[in-house]
Design an enzyme around this catalytic site. Structure first.
Site, PDB file in Angstrom:
ATOM      1  N   LYS A  78     -35.870  26.439   7.314  1.00 21.16           N
ATOM      2  CA  LYS A  78     -36.969  27.317   7.702  1.00 21.16           C
ATOM      3  C   LYS A  78     -36.419  28.701   8.024  1.00 21.16           C
ATOM      4  O   LYS A  78     -35.407  28.828   8.721  1.00 21.16           O
ATOM      5  CB  LYS A  78     -37.700  26.733   8.917  1.00 21.16           C
ATOM      6  CG  LYS A  78     -38.923  27.538   9.361  1.00 21.16           C
ATOM      7  CD  LYS A  78     -39.656  26.835  10.500  1.00 21.16           C
ATOM      8  CE  LYS A  78     -40.875  27.609  10.953  1.00 21.16           C
ATOM      9  NZ  LYS A  78     -41.638  26.920  12.015  1.00 21.16           N
ATOM     10  N   SER A 159     -46.649  26.178  11.517  1.00 16.71           N
ATOM     11  CA  SER A 159     -46.034  27.278  10.800  1.00 16.71           C
ATOM     12  C   SER A 159     -44.990  26.844   9.787  1.00 16.71           C
ATOM     13  O   SER A 159     -44.564  27.637   8.946  1.00 16.71           O
ATOM     14  CB  SER A 159     -45.366  28.220  11.815  1.00 16.71           C
ATOM     15  OG  SER A 159     -44.297  27.549  12.484  1.00 16.71           O
ATOM     16  N   SER A 183     -46.234  22.707  14.989  1.00 15.66           N
ATOM     17  CA  SER A 183     -45.836  23.309  13.713  1.00 15.66           C
ATOM     18  C   SER A 183     -44.868  22.488  12.887  1.00 15.66           C
ATOM     19  O   SER A 183     -44.499  22.890  11.787  1.00 15.66           O
ATOM     20  CB  SER A 183     -45.238  24.702  13.954  1.00 15.66           C
ATOM     21  OG  SER A 183     -46.242  25.597  14.370  1.00 15.66           O
TER      22      SER A 183
END
Length: 495
Positions: A78, A159, A183
């Site tokens: 990420k 997210s 998330s």
């Protein structure tokens, strides 16, 4: 089997047997990224040359008998984790060209154990969002589609939507993610994969771009519960560079997956039965509890009375901490700088932040600054912290009666990119089942368990005691075995 269809465990076995090399496995994923990423936009940055070089080094270590626990496994990272020498953007224009001179502790741990990094996965800007549509680098598309409307573009959740979409579309065997209010678990549920937010303090936050420091926690997403357990064991551990890192042993999480649930008491919180919740989610929840009872667990009705206040509490605490954390992006030290030649310092700040931050980040900074301002601190922020303490106490009382709690992971399946986007409050409601675990600092695991009427994945959530991820994995693995979830998205490598 196509090389991108391996689970992490399956890939480790194939590598150990010599059935495939890390270089072959990595090249297959890079080919898949080249073919599919222009469509789903799961990666912001792809590090192909670096990945192949590390894969060859990994094969050499294995040949010497020096293989690490994750030796040769290609992962997505990420783009909130700082990676030395590789651009780290946090999905924002303001960090669009930032190249860190250091490595986050979590990614350093993965490299230590032999993992290969394919690139940096897309995300909601500064991890603020539930749809992965707020990224400055464009939205991520969910590889799943509706049966009756296959052309509709669906969100992957946020997210960590880029991480989840990459794993679901077979563009990585697993991925790092972060969870501030859901998330990891919400994108995992939307994309039909597993994902765990560990206990706060289990993984170091050093080198992770901060959103809300008392809530943020790193964790993995992967195809199976066991795969998440394998990744978490490498990611976790005490770190003296992070004052919130807990000095506790890191157990063999994967071994816990085979432990079973006989004799466990599973809590069923009445407050998670929401008005208007789709009947198929309620039915899946009941089916999950039946599966656990069939394996020898006992289900117990419990109450978490302050759950009703969790969402408003979260959306006071998180923006307040974001307002403080994002004050460092001022155009002076690093990142974007926008200023007129004759502008003063205040002009520099205003122009840089106006151009560098997106609408959702600005909205949350403004909310956070408001609740921290003179005259409102006691009325909002201080009161929210008191309610947070009550939410934590609810769980402490629950643990006197149960060993784990099972709930739905999300209030719906993945929604369309053109749906809900113009109503921030409706978007925030996507976190209704997940924020409590963050506010209380508890581990939470999302497990794919079924499909809705449109063929989209639905997940169940397992919440456990602090630093008892082993029980969470045991319960999650039992649900996974009973659900036997084998459905695959139509848009994936090797399809």
């Amino acid at each position: 089997m196509h090389p991108t269809d391996f689970s992490l465990r399956g890939a480790l076995d194939a590598l150990a047997e010599g059935a495939i090399s890390s270089e072959e496995l990595t090249r297959a994923h890079l080919d898949a990224i080249e073919r599919l990423n222009p469509r789903i936009n799961a990666y912001i940055t792809v590090t192909a040359e670096q990945a192949l070089a590390r894969a060859r080094e990994s094969d050499a270590r294995r040949a010497r008998g020096e293989a690490g626990p994750l030796e040769g496994l290609p992962l997505a990272i990420k783009d909130l984790f700082c990676t030395e020498g590789v651009r780290t953007t946090a999905g924002s224009r303001i960090l669009g060209n930032f190249v860190p001179p250091y490595e986050s502790t979590v990614t350093a741990n993965l490299l230590r154990d032999g993992a290969v990094f394919l690139g940096k996965a897309n995300l909601d800007e500064f991890a603020m969002g539930s749809s992965n549509t707020t990224s400055a680098f464009g939205p991520v598309e969910n590889p799943w589609s509706r049966r009756n409307d296959p052309d509709a573009r669906l969100v992957p959740g946020g997210s960590s939507g880029g991480s989840a979409a990459a794993v679901a579309a077979r563009l990585a065997l697993g991925a790092t993610a972060t969870d501030t209010g859901g998330s990891i678990r919400q994108p995992a549920a939307f994309c039909g994969i597993a994902g765990i937010k560990p206990t706060y303090g289990r993984c170091s936050r050093f080198g992770i771009v901060a959103f809300a420091s008392s809530l943020d926690q790193a964790g993995p997403v992967a195809r199976t519960v066991e795969d998440c357990a394998l990744l978490l064991r490498s990611m976790a551990g005490f770190d003296p560079k992070d004052a919130t890192s807990a000095e506790v042993p890191v157990p063999d999480f994967a071994a816990a997956c085979a432990r079973g649930v006989r004799g466990l008491r599973i809590g069923v919180p009445q407050e998670y039965r929401l008005d208007g919740m789709p009947t198929e989610i309620e039915a899946l929840w009941q089916r999950g509890l039946e599966w656990l009872r069939a394996e020898g667990a006992e289900t117990v009705e419990i109450s978490l009375p302050h759950t009703r206040y969790a969402l408003p509490t979260y959306y006071i605490v998180a923006p307040a901490e974001a307002s403080s954390n994002l004050a460092r992006y001022d155009g002076v030290r690093y990142g974007l700088r926008v200023a007129e030649a004759d502008g003063d310092l205040r002009d520099l700040y205003e122009r840089t932040r106006a151009a560098g931050f997106g609408a959702e980040v600005k909205r949350r900074i403004m909310i956070g600054t408001y609740v921290l301002s003179a005259g409102y601190y006691d009325a909002y922020y201080l009161k929210a912290q008191k309610v947070r303490a009550l939410i934590r106490q609810d769980f402490e009382r629950a643990w006197e009666r149960v060993d784990a709690i099972v709930t739905p992971a999300t209030p719906s399946a993945a929604f369309g990119m053109d749906e809900k986007q113009d109503d921030p409050v409706t978007m925030y409601l996507n976190d209704v089942f997940t924020v409590t675990a963050n506010l209380a600092g508890l581990p939470g695991l999302a497990v794919p368990a079924g499909l809705d009427a449109q063929g989209l994945p639905l997940g169940l959530q397992v919440i456990g005691r602090a630093f008892d991820e082993e029980t969470v994995f045991a319960v999650g693995a039992a649900i996974e075995r009973a659900a036997d979830f084998r459905a695959l998205p139509g848009l994936r490598a090797g399809a």
